[in-house]
Scaffold this active site. Structure first.
Site: not given
Ligand SMILES: [Zn+2]
Length: 231
Positions: A54, A199
């Site tokens: 992400d 991430h």
């Molecule tokens: Zn996010």
């Protein structure tokens, strides 16, 4: 998995089938993955996991994640922020070119529950447009920032043609708990069908980058295959 041009359609159908399986599993249904599909996904005995990244694209960290995924021959799903795509379009193009799935994580990472219908729609459609310009494909999935969903967000996402995708394994890598913690939190909680949240953007992701090789190699040693979400 190297894909010859003639196999692309079959692989697309496979990904769609896997996506449907994940949805069905999340709904608590018992679903058997056909053996041929499991084999094609590179899995043994249907043991598949989904790596997701992400908050990118990030020119500093996304290329490092891509290099690791390439080294292990693994594909993943990237939920990208529209304004980051606009700032670093070539990185998004690179993610798609290497065979990964690029999906929608909103334009500027707001809590979608707090937005008007018009603002929520703009967050999604502007991001679609930015991603489509680099990948040639419109995302079919939306991951709401913070996983913040309610019935309004779900129905608006559906009206925009988006499937909402969350996750099932969260090592909180964004909080930088240390490479070893990221690795062990993933490996201690993973099971077949897990959607793993990591991430590649939104801050210093060097711990995530450092943890990734051991996560992938250990999962491979346990017999897991890797697949993408949302075609
Ligand atoms: Zn996010």
């Amino acid at each position: 998995m190297s894909v010859r041009p003639g196999r692309r359609k079959a692989v697309g159908r496979l990904r769609a089938a896997i996506g449907a399986l994940v949805v069905a599993l999340a709904a608590g249904a018992a679903v058997a993955l056909p053996a041929a599909e499991a084999e094609a996904a590179g899995a043994k005995g249907g043991k598949v996991v989904y790596l997701t990244f992400d908050d990118g694209p990030s020119p500093a960290y996304t290329p490092k994640v891509l290099a690791t995924l390439d080294r292990y021959g693994v594909r993943a799903t990237f939920f990208e922020i529209g304004q980051n795509v606009a700032a670093h379009p070539s990185v998004t193009a690179q993610v798609a070119r290497r065979g990964h799935s690029v999906q929608n994580h909103s334009w500027s990472h707001p809590d979608l529950r707090k937005l008007s219908a018009a603002a929520l729609s703009a967050q999604v459609t502007d991001t679609d447009k930015a991603i489509r310009a680099q990948t040639g494909r419109t995302p079919s999935c939306l991951r709401p920032p913070y996983g913040a969903v309610n019935s309004t967000v779900r129905s608006k996402a559906a009206a925009l043609g988006k499937q909402v995708v969350l996750w099932s394994v969260d090592p909180a890598d964004w909080s930088r708990p240390g490479t070893a913690a990221i690795r062990s939190r993933v490996l201690n909680n993973v099971r077949p069908g897990s959607v793993i949240l990591l991430h590649d953007g939104g801050g210093d992701r060097s711990q995530t980058v450092a943890a990734l090789p051991a996560i992938i190699s250990t999962l491979k040693a346990r017999g897991y295959g890797f697949a993408t979400l949302c075609g």
